[in-house]
Design a protein around this motif. Structure first.
Motif, PDB file in Angstrom:
ATOM      1  N   ALA A 154       0.908  -1.186   0.021  1.00  0.00           N
ATOM      2  CA  ALA A 154       0.075   0.160   0.054  1.00  0.00           C
ATOM      3  C   ALA A 154       0.921   1.361   0.064  1.00  0.00           C
ATOM      4  O   ALA A 154       0.652   2.258  -0.788  1.00  0.00           O
ATOM      5  CB  ALA A 154      -1.011   0.002   1.130  1.00  0.00           C
ATOM      6  N   LEU A 155       2.053   1.477   0.911  1.00  0.00           N
ATOM      7  CA  LEU A 155       2.817   2.498   0.865  1.00  0.00           C
ATOM      8  C   LEU A 155       3.462   2.453  -0.375  1.00  0.00           C
ATOM      9  O   LEU A 155       3.886   3.739  -1.074  1.00  0.00           O
ATOM     10  CB  LEU A 155       3.838   2.230   1.958  1.00  0.00           C
ATOM     11  N   ILE A 156       3.840   1.375  -1.266  1.00  0.00           N
ATOM     12  CA  ILE A 156       4.381   1.521  -2.462  1.00  0.00           C
ATOM     13  C   ILE A 156       3.469   2.114  -3.690  1.00  0.00           C
ATOM     14  O   ILE A 156       3.772   3.034  -4.252  1.00  0.00           O
ATOM     15  CB  ILE A 156       5.031   0.304  -2.976  1.00  0.00           C
ATOM     16  N   VAL A 157       2.107   1.592  -3.438  1.00  0.00           N
ATOM     17  CA  VAL A 157       1.167   2.006  -4.373  1.00  0.00           C
ATOM     18  C   VAL A 157       0.793   3.545  -4.094  1.00  0.00           C
ATOM     19  O   VAL A 157       0.909   4.253  -4.989  1.00  0.00           O
ATOM     20  CB  VAL A 157      -0.171   1.478  -4.218  1.00  0.00           C
ATOM     21  N   ALA A 158       1.043   4.137  -2.962  1.00  0.00           N
ATOM     22  CA  ALA A 158       0.739   5.271  -2.439  1.00  0.00           C
ATOM     23  C   ALA A 158       1.949   6.132  -3.404  1.00  0.00           C
ATOM     24  O   ALA A 158       1.808   7.432  -4.065  1.00  0.00           O
ATOM     25  CB  ALA A 158       0.599   5.804  -1.225  1.00  0.00           C
ATOM     26  N   LEU A 159       3.072   5.711  -3.286  1.00  0.00           N
ATOM     27  CA  LEU A 159       4.368   6.554  -3.749  1.00  0.00           C
ATOM     28  C   LEU A 159       4.275   6.491  -5.375  1.00  0.00           C
ATOM     29  O   LEU A 159       4.600   7.447  -5.859  1.00  0.00           O
ATOM     30  CB  LEU A 159       5.535   5.969  -3.360  1.00  0.00           C
ATOM     31  N   VAL A 160       4.020   5.373  -6.002  1.00  0.00           N
ATOM     32  CA  VAL A 160       3.965   5.290  -7.339  1.00  0.00           C
ATOM     33  C   VAL A 160       2.872   6.034  -7.672  1.00  0.00           C
ATOM     34  O   VAL A 160       2.623   6.724  -8.890  1.00  0.00           O
ATOM     35  CB  VAL A 160       3.780   3.666  -7.894  1.00  0.00           C
ATOM     36  N   MET A 161       1.667   5.979  -7.151  1.00  0.00           N
ATOM     37  CA  MET A 161       0.405   6.740  -7.797  1.00  0.00           C
ATOM     38  C   MET A 161       0.890   8.504  -7.536  1.00  0.00           C
ATOM     39  O   MET A 161       0.566   9.030  -8.320  1.00  0.00           O
ATOM     40  CB  MET A 161      -0.756   6.897  -6.841  1.00  0.00           C
ATOM     41  N   SER A 162       1.669   8.660  -6.583  1.00  0.00           N
ATOM     42  CA  SER A 162       1.985  10.007  -6.484  1.00  0.00           C
ATOM     43  C   SER A 162       2.914  10.328  -7.585  1.00  0.00           C
ATOM     44  O   SER A 162       2.791  11.693  -8.165  1.00  0.00           O
ATOM     45  CB  SER A 162       2.967  10.423  -5.092  1.00  0.00           C
ATOM     46  N   PHE A 163       3.964   9.597  -7.844  1.00  0.00           N
ATOM     47  CA  PHE A 163       4.720   9.977  -9.150  1.00  0.00           C
ATOM     48  C   PHE A 163       3.930   9.772 -10.414  1.00  0.00           C
ATOM     49  O   PHE A 163       4.135  10.872 -11.345  1.00  0.00           O
ATOM     50  CB  PHE A 163       5.797   8.807  -9.242  1.00  0.00           C
ATOM     51  N   LEU A 164       2.964   9.151 -10.807  1.00  0.00           N
ATOM     52  CA  LEU A 164       2.352   8.847 -11.862  1.00  0.00           C
ATOM     53  C   LEU A 164       1.432   9.976 -11.991  1.00  0.00           C
ATOM     54  O   LEU A 164       1.200  10.799 -13.124  1.00  0.00           O
ATOM     55  CB  LEU A 164       1.385   7.769 -11.839  1.00  0.00           C
ATOM     56  N   ASN A 165       0.733  10.597 -10.979  1.00  0.00           N
ATOM     57  CA  ASN A 165       0.004  11.828 -10.803  1.00  0.00           C
ATOM     58  C   ASN A 165       0.663  13.336 -11.082  1.00  0.00           C
ATOM     59  O   ASN A 165       0.069  14.061 -11.743  1.00  0.00           O
ATOM     60  CB  ASN A 165      -0.872  12.105  -9.504  1.00  0.00           C
ATOM     61  N   THR A 166       1.981  13.006 -10.626  1.00  0.00           N
ATOM     62  CA  THR A 166       2.853  14.299 -10.893  1.00  0.00           C
ATOM     63  C   THR A 166       3.507  14.329 -12.166  1.00  0.00           C
ATOM     64  O   THR A 166       3.448  15.403 -12.998  1.00  0.00           O
ATOM     65  CB  THR A 166       3.809  14.252  -9.801  1.00  0.00           C
ATOM     66  N   PHE A 167       3.849  13.283 -12.898  1.00  0.00           N
ATOM     67  CA  PHE A 167       4.768  13.248 -14.102  1.00  0.00           C
ATOM     68  C   PHE A 167       3.956  12.685 -15.264  1.00  0.00           C
ATOM     69  O   PHE A 167       4.004  13.410 -16.409  1.00  0.00           O
ATOM     70  CB  PHE A 167       5.819  12.417 -13.812  1.00  0.00           C
ATOM     71  N   VAL A 168       3.251  11.735 -15.018  1.00  0.00           N
ATOM     72  CA  VAL A 168       2.443  11.030 -16.160  1.00  0.00           C
ATOM     73  C   VAL A 168       1.138  11.756 -16.512  1.00  0.00           C
ATOM     74  O   VAL A 168       0.819  11.786 -17.817  1.00  0.00           O
ATOM     75  CB  VAL A 168       2.291   9.490 -16.019  1.00  0.00           C
ATOM     76  N   LYS A 169       0.460  11.856 -15.765  1.00  0.00           N
ATOM     77  CA  LYS A 169      -1.111  12.314 -16.054  1.00  0.00           C
ATOM     78  C   LYS A 169      -0.960  13.816 -16.565  1.00  0.00           C
ATOM     79  O   LYS A 169      -1.946  13.917 -17.480  1.00  0.00           O
ATOM     80  CB  LYS A 169      -1.600  12.438 -14.580  1.00  0.00           C
ATOM     81  N   PRO A 170      -0.174  14.827 -16.448  1.00  0.00           N
ATOM     82  CA  PRO A 170      -0.084  15.779 -17.025  1.00  0.00           C
ATOM     83  C   PRO A 170       0.084  15.689 -18.573  1.00  0.00           C
ATOM     84  O   PRO A 170      -0.459  16.434 -19.536  1.00  0.00           O
ATOM     85  CB  PRO A 170       1.052  16.818 -16.523  1.00  0.00           C
ATOM     86  N   ILE A 171       1.051  14.736 -18.796  1.00  0.00           N
ATOM     87  CA  ILE A 171       1.402  14.378 -20.260  1.00  0.00           C
ATOM     88  C   ILE A 171       0.034  13.758 -20.850  1.00  0.00           C
ATOM     89  O   ILE A 171      -0.300  14.175 -21.977  1.00  0.00           O
ATOM     90  CB  ILE A 171       2.650  13.358 -20.500  1.00  0.00           C
ATOM     91  N   LEU A 172      -0.353  12.711 -20.090  1.00  0.00           N
ATOM     92  CA  LEU A 172      -1.734  12.199 -20.872  1.00  0.00           C
ATOM     93  C   LEU A 172      -2.809  13.161 -21.066  1.00  0.00           C
ATOM     94  O   LEU A 172      -3.646  12.961 -22.194  1.00  0.00           O
ATOM     95  CB  LEU A 172      -2.262  10.953 -19.874  1.00  0.00           C
TER      96      LEU A 172
END
Length: 112
Positions: free
Chosen positions: A33-51
Motif C-alpha cells: 500500500a505504501l509503494i502504491v501510494a508512492l507510485v500513484m504520487s509519481f504517476l499523478n505528478t509526471f505522467v498524468k499531465p502528459i496524458l
C-alpha cells in the motif's frame, strides 16, 4: 517534506483499507500500500499531465468526461508497476481514484 510524508502515509492507509469496500481491488500488505501510494504520487505528478495534454482534443469533445478514463489508466499503470496490487474492471478503479483524490484533498486542507 514532512507534509508530503504525512500525505503519503494517509494515502497508503486509504489504499490499504479500500479493498474491504471495493472487491475488484486487492492489496497484499501495508508495504504494498505504501509503494502504491508512492507510485500513484509519481504517476499523478509526471505522467498524468502528459496524458491530459495528449488527450486534450478528445477531452474537449467529451466535455471533460475523458479525464475519468485518464484516472482509470493511471490506476491500471500503477497495477502494472506494483506487484501485490491488482485491479479489475472500470468502475472500481474509478471509485478508487476518486477516494484517493478526496483523501489527498482532505489531508492537504488540514496541513496548510
Amino acid at each position: 517534506m514532512i507534509n508530503y510524508l504525512i500525505r503519503l502515509a494517509c494515502c497508503a492507509a486509504a489504499v490499504y483499507f479500500m479493498p474491504q469496500f471495493l472487491n475488484a481491488i486487492r492489496v497484499d500488505t501495508i508495504t504494498t500500500a505504501l509503494i502504491v501510494a508512492l507510485v500513484m504520487s509519481f504517476l499523478n505528478t509526471f505522467v498524468k499531465p502528459i496524458l491530459k495534454l495528449l488527450s486534450l482534443p478528445i477531452t474537449i469533445l467529451t466535455l471533460g468526461l475523458f479525464s475519468l478514463v485518464i484516472n482509470v489508466v493511471i490506476v491500471y499503470l500503477c497495477d502494472y508497476l506494483v506487484d501485490g496490487f491488482k485491479v479489475s474492471g472500470f468502475i472500481q478503479p474509478l471509485i478508487f481514484g476518486f477516494i484517493l483524490s478526496i483523501v489527498n484533498s482532505v489531508v492537504g486542507t488540514f496541513q496548510d
